[in-house]
Design a protein around this motif. Structure first.
Motif, PDB file in Angstrom:
ATOM      1  N   ARG A  29       0.823  -1.201   0.000  1.00 21.79           N
ATOM      2  CA  ARG A  29       0.000   0.000   0.000  1.00 21.79           C
ATOM      3  C   ARG A  29       0.864   1.261   0.000  1.00 21.79           C
ATOM      4  NH1 ARG A  29      -4.194  -0.511   4.729  1.00 21.79           N
ATOM      5  NH2 ARG A  29      -4.947   1.428   3.808  1.00 21.79           N
ATOM      6  N   ARG A  30       1.999   1.218   0.713  1.00 23.40           N
ATOM      7  CA  ARG A  30       2.881   2.390   0.690  1.00 23.40           C
ATOM      8  C   ARG A  30       3.469   2.602  -0.700  1.00 23.40           C
ATOM      9  NH1 ARG A  30       4.094   0.807   6.118  1.00 23.40           N
ATOM     10  NH2 ARG A  30       5.741  -0.602   5.411  1.00 23.40           N
ATOM     11  N   TRP A  31       3.879   1.489  -1.341  1.00 23.19           N
ATOM     12  CA  TRP A  31       4.455   1.611  -2.667  1.00 23.19           C
ATOM     13  C   TRP A  31       3.409   2.093  -3.672  1.00 23.19           C
ATOM     14  CZ3 TRP A  31       9.115   2.139  -4.371  1.00 23.19           C
ATOM     15  CH2 TRP A  31      10.195   1.638  -3.628  1.00 23.19           C
ATOM     16  N   SER A  32       2.116   1.765  -3.457  1.00 26.61           N
ATOM     17  CA  SER A  32       1.089   2.206  -4.400  1.00 26.61           C
ATOM     18  C   SER A  32       0.989   3.726  -4.437  1.00 26.61           C
ATOM     19  CB  SER A  32      -0.263   1.601  -4.025  1.00 26.61           C
ATOM     20  OG  SER A  32      -0.714   2.108  -2.782  1.00 26.61           O
ATOM     21  N   LEU A  33       1.387   4.388  -3.343  1.00 28.84           N
ATOM     22  CA  LEU A  33       1.382   5.855  -3.331  1.00 28.84           C
ATOM     23  C   LEU A  33       2.376   6.426  -4.332  1.00 28.84           C
ATOM     24  CD1 LEU A  33       1.129   6.527   0.516  1.00 28.84           C
ATOM     25  CD2 LEU A  33      -0.712   6.617  -1.181  1.00 28.84           C
ATOM     26  N   VAL A  34       3.418   5.636  -4.648  1.00 28.30           N
ATOM     27  CA  VAL A  34       4.402   6.103  -5.631  1.00 28.30           C
ATOM     28  C   VAL A  34       3.753   6.299  -6.991  1.00 28.30           C
ATOM     29  CG1 VAL A  34       6.581   5.512  -6.789  1.00 28.30           C
ATOM     30  CG2 VAL A  34       6.270   4.978  -4.367  1.00 28.30           C
ATOM     31  N   PHE A  35       2.691   5.528  -7.267  1.00 26.30           N
ATOM     32  CA  PHE A  35       2.040   5.636  -8.567  1.00 26.30           C
ATOM     33  C   PHE A  35       1.438   7.020  -8.790  1.00 26.30           C
ATOM     34  CE2 PHE A  35       1.178   0.839  -8.078  1.00 26.30           C
ATOM     35  CZ  PHE A  35       2.463   0.563  -8.536  1.00 26.30           C
ATOM     36  N   LEU A  36       1.234   7.749  -7.710  1.00 23.94           N
ATOM     37  CA  LEU A  36       0.719   9.112  -7.872  1.00 23.94           C
ATOM     38  C   LEU A  36       1.725  10.017  -8.587  1.00 23.94           C
ATOM     39  CD1 LEU A  36      -1.008   9.717  -4.427  1.00 23.94           C
ATOM     40  CD2 LEU A  36      -2.121   9.425  -6.646  1.00 23.94           C
ATOM     41  N   SER A  37       2.970   9.588  -8.674  1.00 24.19           N
ATOM     42  CA  SER A  37       3.995  10.409  -9.334  1.00 24.19           C
ATOM     43  C   SER A  37       3.714  10.586 -10.822  1.00 24.19           C
ATOM     44  CB  SER A  37       5.379   9.785  -9.143  1.00 24.19           C
ATOM     45  OG  SER A  37       5.428   8.493  -9.734  1.00 24.19           O
ATOM     46  N   TYR A  38       2.804   9.756 -11.392  1.00 23.29           N
ATOM     47  CA  TYR A  38       2.469   9.907 -12.806  1.00 23.29           C
ATOM     48  C   TYR A  38       1.450  11.007 -13.051  1.00 23.29           C
ATOM     49  CZ  TYR A  38       4.887   5.481 -13.413  1.00 23.29           C
ATOM     50  OH  TYR A  38       5.837   4.494 -13.412  1.00 23.29           O
ATOM     51  N   SER A  53      -4.830  11.103 -21.193  1.00 22.89           N
ATOM     52  CA  SER A  53      -4.624   9.644 -21.198  1.00 22.89           C
ATOM     53  C   SER A  53      -3.997   9.152 -19.894  1.00 22.89           C
ATOM     54  CB  SER A  53      -3.755   9.229 -22.383  1.00 22.89           C
ATOM     55  OG  SER A  53      -2.469   9.813 -22.310  1.00 22.89           O
ATOM     56  N   VAL A  54      -3.441  10.072 -19.090  1.00 24.06           N
ATOM     57  CA  VAL A  54      -2.905   9.657 -17.786  1.00 24.06           C
ATOM     58  C   VAL A  54      -3.996   8.955 -16.976  1.00 24.06           C
ATOM     59  CG1 VAL A  54      -2.098  10.510 -15.550  1.00 24.06           C
ATOM     60  CG2 VAL A  54      -1.082  11.372 -17.654  1.00 24.06           C
ATOM     61  N   TYR A  55      -5.200   9.495 -17.009  1.00 23.83           N
ATOM     62  CA  TYR A  55      -6.282   8.930 -16.217  1.00 23.83           C
ATOM     63  C   TYR A  55      -6.807   7.618 -16.812  1.00 23.83           C
ATOM     64  CZ  TYR A  55      -6.295  13.385 -13.764  1.00 23.83           C
ATOM     65  OH  TYR A  55      -5.928  14.485 -13.026  1.00 23.83           O
ATOM     66  N   THR A  56      -6.895   7.536 -18.139  1.00 23.49           N
ATOM     67  CA  THR A  56      -7.365   6.275 -18.734  1.00 23.49           C
ATOM     68  C   THR A  56      -6.352   5.154 -18.508  1.00 23.49           C
ATOM     69  OG1 THR A  56      -6.423   6.854 -20.897  1.00 23.49           O
ATOM     70  CG2 THR A  56      -8.725   7.489 -20.478  1.00 23.49           C
ATOM     71  N   ILE A  57      -5.077   5.505 -18.496  1.00 21.00           N
ATOM     72  CA  ILE A  57      -4.051   4.493 -18.200  1.00 21.00           C
ATOM     73  C   ILE A  57      -4.158   4.052 -16.740  1.00 21.00           C
ATOM     74  CG2 ILE A  57      -1.563   4.085 -17.988  1.00 21.00           C
ATOM     75  CD1 ILE A  57      -1.187   5.899 -20.428  1.00 21.00           C
ATOM     76  N   TYR A  58      -4.418   5.015 -15.852  1.00 15.29           N
ATOM     77  CA  TYR A  58      -4.666   4.656 -14.455  1.00 15.29           C
ATOM     78  C   TYR A  58      -5.849   3.687 -14.357  1.00 15.29           C
ATOM     79  CZ  TYR A  58      -1.589   7.650 -11.628  1.00 15.29           C
ATOM     80  OH  TYR A  58      -0.507   8.201 -10.991  1.00 15.29           O
ATOM     81  N   PRO A  71       1.469  14.235 -12.356  1.00 13.80           N
ATOM     82  CA  PRO A  71       1.990  15.499 -12.923  1.00 13.80           C
ATOM     83  C   PRO A  71       2.154  15.484 -14.439  1.00 13.80           C
ATOM     84  CG  PRO A  71       3.166  14.963 -10.924  1.00 13.80           C
ATOM     85  CD  PRO A  71       2.303  13.779 -11.242  1.00 13.80           C
ATOM     86  N   PHE A  72       2.229  14.275 -15.065  1.00 12.31           N
ATOM     87  CA  PHE A  72       2.362  14.238 -16.521  1.00 12.31           C
ATOM     88  C   PHE A  72       1.156  14.903 -17.203  1.00 12.31           C
ATOM     89  CE2 PHE A  72       5.430  10.947 -15.492  1.00 12.31           C
ATOM     90  CZ  PHE A  72       6.442  11.206 -16.405  1.00 12.31           C
ATOM     91  N   TYR A  73       0.022  14.907 -16.525  1.00 12.51           N
ATOM     92  CA  TYR A  73      -1.153  15.559 -17.090  1.00 12.51           C
ATOM     93  C   TYR A  73      -0.908  17.054 -17.284  1.00 12.51           C
ATOM     94  CZ  TYR A  73      -5.840  17.567 -17.324  1.00 12.51           C
ATOM     95  OH  TYR A  73      -6.949  18.276 -17.700  1.00 12.51           O
ATOM     96  N   PHE A  74      -0.126  17.670 -16.403  1.00 13.67           N
ATOM     97  CA  PHE A  74       0.039  19.127 -16.408  1.00 13.67           C
ATOM     98  C   PHE A  74       1.287  19.580 -17.165  1.00 13.67           C
ATOM     99  CE2 PHE A  74      -2.237  17.901 -12.567  1.00 13.67           C
ATOM    100  CZ  PHE A  74      -3.364  18.708 -12.643  1.00 13.67           C
ATOM    101  N   ILE A  75       2.028  18.653 -17.788  1.00  9.66           N
ATOM    102  CA  ILE A  75       3.270  19.040 -18.472  1.00  9.66           C
ATOM    103  C   ILE A  75       3.013  20.063 -19.575  1.00  9.66           C
ATOM    104  CG2 ILE A  75       5.043  18.159 -20.044  1.00  9.66           C
ATOM    105  CD1 ILE A  75       5.304  15.736 -18.316  1.00  9.66           C
ATOM    106  N   SER A 109     -10.081  24.968 -14.157  1.00  8.80           N
ATOM    107  CA  SER A 109     -11.155  24.531 -13.253  1.00  8.80           C
ATOM    108  C   SER A 109     -11.493  23.061 -13.475  1.00  8.80           C
ATOM    109  CB  SER A 109     -12.400  25.394 -13.477  1.00  8.80           C
ATOM    110  OG  SER A 109     -12.125  26.752 -13.232  1.00  8.80           O
ATOM    111  N   ALA A 110     -11.605  22.660 -14.762  1.00 10.35           N
ATOM    112  CA  ALA A 110     -11.936  21.264 -15.071  1.00 10.35           C
ATOM    113  C   ALA A 110     -10.818  20.327 -14.619  1.00 10.35           C
ATOM    114  CB  ALA A 110     -12.195  21.106 -16.563  1.00 10.35           C
ATOM    115  N   SER A 111      -9.583  20.769 -14.817  1.00  8.24           N
ATOM    116  CA  SER A 111      -8.439  19.923 -14.446  1.00  8.24           C
ATOM    117  C   SER A 111      -8.349  19.748 -12.939  1.00  8.24           C
ATOM    118  CB  SER A 111      -7.136  20.533 -14.979  1.00  8.24           C
ATOM    119  OG  SER A 111      -7.150  20.596 -16.389  1.00  8.24           O
ATOM    120  N   ILE A 112      -8.568  20.826 -12.199  1.00 11.11           N
ATOM    121  CA  ILE A 112      -8.520  20.727 -10.734  1.00 11.11           C
ATOM    122  C   ILE A 112      -9.660  19.849 -10.225  1.00 11.11           C
ATOM    123  CG2 ILE A 112      -8.759  22.023  -8.587  1.00 11.11           C
ATOM    124  CD1 ILE A 112      -7.301  24.343  -9.939  1.00 11.11           C
ATOM    125  N   ALA A 113     -10.853  20.029 -10.796  1.00 13.06           N
ATOM    126  CA  ALA A 113     -11.987  19.193 -10.388  1.00 13.06           C
ATOM    127  C   ALA A 113     -11.712  17.723 -10.705  1.00 13.06           C
ATOM    128  CB  ALA A 113     -13.266  19.652 -11.093  1.00 13.06           C
TER     129      ALA A 113
END
Length: 382
Positions: free
Chosen positions: A34-43, A108-113, A45-49, A62-66
């Motif tokens: 479960r701790r290692w699964s938090l590392v997956f959140l590192s992906y 696509s970051v979210y669809t890959i998630y 930021p690719f949405y905001f590049i 607004s849409a992105s933050i929501a």
């Protein structure tokens, strides 16, 4: 070997406990996972590049933050369930990605998630169907994405499929590991139960025989004490020796009855029968080279002689050991009262030992007495 209902309940309870312990062991790495699964959140930021190269509008921000808030909420719900998402949670993350596709190329970051999480659903069949369905939706929307940014669409389809099915393989491996751990604990539980049953059978036969001998000799000593004090003393010394011998045999039974000697048991049988005023006739050929069969027959002889002394009321008992090229045969015949025979734990234990080496036990009891024949095959040891 027949078991009492209480024994069966006890074994089921122990098996259930072992299974629970095995489940705990397979989840022992749960906190780390479960701790290692938090590392997956590192992906995320690719949405905001893309914002590094252009200025987003108010609506996009607004849409992105929501969308990010909704995703983090869903991520926490999945994380709190030890990484086992529900179908609606996977579809909700997937919908976040599609709804943001009109604003940001990082959708696509979210669809890959979503593809990755679907691989960890409880049902493998549902996981596969969900992943295929989400990929088909992306393929169906292909013409729309090709109008303005087809490389992003193609990468979403490709990397989503790779991530999802790679996660599915990983989930399969983890399931197999859990099943193996449970099976290992089940084998350990069964082995423990079998060893307890073996010790119970051996102690029954050992103590039953020895305590019968002690009782017979003590009664004889009580009768002799007023007529022949020296003979009574000898009998009591024999009782003490039998008790010491029983203690040693109990210790041996706890670690495994491996070296029981048929020759030794024949001598003990002769002594025990004589103490009970039963004439013994022993016919035994030379036996050598079959320690496994000899040990089983020795325990069978001990239990049989105990039953003759306790229950038969016999005056004569014949014991014969006959080896052949295929089997060792032990036969015990008495001239006791015979009749109806109710097999107790001793005879059932005898059958269990013989059955374990491919042997057989045959008992005939009528008005002329009882005849017991134990057969131990020797083919495997030739």
């Amino acid at each position: 070997m027949a078991k009492r209902p209480s024994d069966i309940a006890r074994m089921d309870q122990e098996r259930s406990t072992r299974t629970d312990e095995a489940s705990a062991l397979t989840l022992a790495d749960g906190p780390n996972r479960r701790r290692w699964s938090l590392v997956f959140l590192s992906y995320v930021p690719f949405y905001f590049i893309s914002w590094l190269f252009r200025k987003p509008g108010v609506l996009e921000i607004s849409a992105s933050i929501a969308g990010l808030a909704a995703f983090l909420t869903l991520f926490y719900l999945i994380w709190s369930r030890k990484g086992r998402p529900a179908l609606w949670q996977v579809l909700a993350i997937y919908a976040i990605g599609l709804s943001l596709s009109g604003f940001n190329t990082g959708w696509s970051v979210y669809t890959i998630y979503a593809m990755s999480f679907s691989a960890r659903m409880g049902s493998r069949r549902m996981a596969v169907r969900t992943m295929i369905g989400m990929e088909l939706v992306l393929l169906a929307l292909g013409p729309f994405f090709m109008n303005y940014n087809w490389p992003v669409w193609a990468s979403g389809v490709l990397f989503g499929g790779i991530t999802g099915f790679a996660g599915l393989m990983q989930a399969d491996i983890e399931r197999k590991n859990e099943e193996l751990a449970l099976a290992h604990e089940e084998v350990r539980a069964l082995a423990t139960t079998a060893e307890r049953e073996r010790i119970s059978r051996d102690l029954h036969d050992l103590l039953g025989h020895t305590l019968t001998l002690v009782a017979v000799k003590a009664e004889l000593a009580a009768k002799l004490v007023s007529r022949d004090a020296q003979a009574a003393e000898r009998e009591m010394e024999s009782v003490a020796a039998a008790a010491r011998e029983a203690l040693a045999e109990v210790r041996t039974a706890v670690v495994g009855m491996k070296g029981a000697s048929l020759t030794t048991e024949l001598e003990r049988a002769k002594i025990a029968l004589a103490a009970a005023n039963i004439q013994a006739e022993i016919l035994a050929a030379e036996i050598d080279g079959y320690p496994g069969q000899e040990a089983v027959l020795a325990m069978a002889l001990r239990e049989a002689i105990t039953n003759v002394i306790r229950h038969s009321g016999a005056t004569r008992c014949q014991i014969r050991v006959a080896p052949s090229p295929v089997a060792l045969t032990l036969s015990i015949v008495d001239d006791g009262k015979g009749g109806g025979l109710a097999e107790g734990s001793g005879l059932k234990g005898m059958r269990t030992r013989l059955s374990a080496i491919g042997g057989d036990l045959d008992i005939v009891s009528d008005k002329s007495g009882t005849r017991l024949v134990a057969t131990a095959p020797v083919e495997a040891h030739q």
